[in-house]
Design a protein around this motif. Structure first.
Motif, PDB file in Angstrom:
ATOM      1  N   THR A  89      50.506  33.872   5.643  1.00  5.76           N
ATOM      2  CA  THR A  89      50.610  33.571   4.188  1.00  5.76           C
ATOM      3  C   THR A  89      50.427  34.970   3.353  1.00  5.76           C
ATOM      4  O   THR A  89      51.069  35.326   2.391  1.00  5.76           O
ATOM      5  CB  THR A  89      49.255  32.605   3.576  1.00  5.76           C
ATOM      6  N   TRP A  90      49.454  35.748   3.882  1.00  6.85           N
ATOM      7  CA  TRP A  90      49.205  37.203   3.183  1.00  6.85           C
ATOM      8  C   TRP A  90      50.509  38.011   3.402  1.00  6.85           C
ATOM      9  O   TRP A  90      51.072  38.547   2.515  1.00  6.85           O
ATOM     10  CB  TRP A  90      48.101  37.636   3.759  1.00  6.85           C
ATOM     11  N   ALA A 112      53.254  36.556   1.061  1.00 12.12           N
ATOM     12  CA  ALA A 112      52.899  36.866  -0.575  1.00 12.12           C
ATOM     13  C   ALA A 112      53.143  38.265  -0.770  1.00 12.12           C
ATOM     14  O   ALA A 112      53.222  38.716  -1.864  1.00 12.12           O
ATOM     15  CB  ALA A 112      51.453  36.448  -0.663  1.00 12.12           C
ATOM     16  N   SER A 113      52.549  39.202   0.189  1.00  8.47           N
ATOM     17  CA  SER A 113      52.572  40.542  -0.097  1.00  8.47           C
ATOM     18  C   SER A 113      54.221  40.881  -0.301  1.00  8.47           C
ATOM     19  O   SER A 113      54.663  41.663  -1.058  1.00  8.47           O
ATOM     20  CB  SER A 113      52.240  41.504   0.979  1.00  8.47           C
ATOM     21  N   TRP A 146      56.939  38.921  -0.941  1.00  3.95           N
ATOM     22  CA  TRP A 146      57.104  38.356  -2.472  1.00  3.95           C
ATOM     23  C   TRP A 146      56.815  39.234  -3.480  1.00  3.95           C
ATOM     24  O   TRP A 146      57.529  39.478  -4.385  1.00  3.95           O
ATOM     25  CB  TRP A 146      56.466  36.804  -2.524  1.00  3.95           C
ATOM     26  N   ALA A 147      55.504  39.633  -3.601  1.00  6.77           N
ATOM     27  CA  ALA A 147      54.992  40.663  -4.813  1.00  6.77           C
ATOM     28  C   ALA A 147      55.773  41.922  -4.775  1.00  6.77           C
ATOM     29  O   ALA A 147      56.309  42.393  -5.974  1.00  6.77           O
ATOM     30  CB  ALA A 147      53.371  40.762  -4.669  1.00  6.77           C
ATOM     31  N   ALA A 148      56.098  42.637  -3.720  1.00  6.16           N
ATOM     32  CA  ALA A 148      56.687  43.794  -3.727  1.00  6.16           C
ATOM     33  C   ALA A 148      58.174  43.502  -4.274  1.00  6.16           C
ATOM     34  O   ALA A 148      58.637  44.336  -5.053  1.00  6.16           O
ATOM     35  CB  ALA A 148      56.674  44.268  -2.180  1.00  6.16           C
ATOM     36  N   PHE A 169      59.390  40.949  -6.156  1.00  8.87           N
ATOM     37  CA  PHE A 169      59.424  40.912  -7.661  1.00  8.87           C
ATOM     38  C   PHE A 169      59.117  42.142  -8.333  1.00  8.87           C
ATOM     39  O   PHE A 169      59.829  42.184  -9.364  1.00  8.87           O
ATOM     40  CB  PHE A 169      58.337  39.918  -7.959  1.00  8.87           C
ATOM     41  N   ASN A 170      58.042  43.055  -8.037  1.00  6.63           N
ATOM     42  CA  ASN A 170      58.222  44.384  -8.639  1.00  6.63           C
ATOM     43  C   ASN A 170      59.324  44.989  -8.708  1.00  6.63           C
ATOM     44  O   ASN A 170      59.614  45.668  -9.761  1.00  6.63           O
ATOM     45  CB  ASN A 170      56.511  44.946  -8.212  1.00  6.63           C
ATOM     46  N   SER A 201      62.041  43.531 -10.984  1.00  9.38           N
ATOM     47  CA  SER A 201      61.837  43.781 -12.586  1.00  9.38           C
ATOM     48  C   SER A 201      61.980  45.359 -13.016  1.00  9.38           C
ATOM     49  O   SER A 201      62.435  45.465 -13.897  1.00  9.38           O
ATOM     50  CB  SER A 201      60.334  43.417 -13.044  1.00  9.38           C
TER      51      SER A 201
END
Length: 103
Positions: free
Chosen positions: A7-8, A11-12, A14-16, A18-19, A22
């Motif tokens: 999960t971590w 999620a990591s 995914w966050a990278a 998305f950043n 953008s």
């Protein structure tokens, strides 16, 4: 079964992603919007904020009205709408080429 480590990790990533997305959108808009880069940057930020607000509203309404299955269906509908919008969008001119320039 899912593990906390998996999960971590997901999620990591995914966050990278998305950043990076953008940032890439902001750079692309700024490079293609000359000479109105300030207005284009403000419009891009406003669109991101509207998306966040809309996602928050949908995230609060969908589970109450359609249950957890509705979340998956709403996500699928949004992905489909995004895919259709991407396929129907006009192509952008090449970098360095001004759309008003005569060929």
């Amino acid at each position: 079964m899912t593990s906390p480590a998996l999960t971590w990790l997901v999620a990591s990533i995914w966050a990278a992603a998305f950043n990076a997305f953008s940032t890439a959108v902001q750079v692309t808009v700024s490079s293609r919007a000359y000479p109105a880069t300030d207005i284009a940057a403000a419009a891009t930020i406003s669109a991101f904020n509207a998306g966040i607000a809309g996602g928050s509203a949908a995230g609060g309404l969908v589970p109450h009205s359609a249950g957890f299955t509705g979340i998956a269906l709403t996500g699928a509908a949004l992905v489909g709408a995004g895919l259709i919008a991407t396929l129907l969008a006009p192509s952008l001119p090449e970098r360095g080429e001004h759309p008003d320039s005569a060929s």
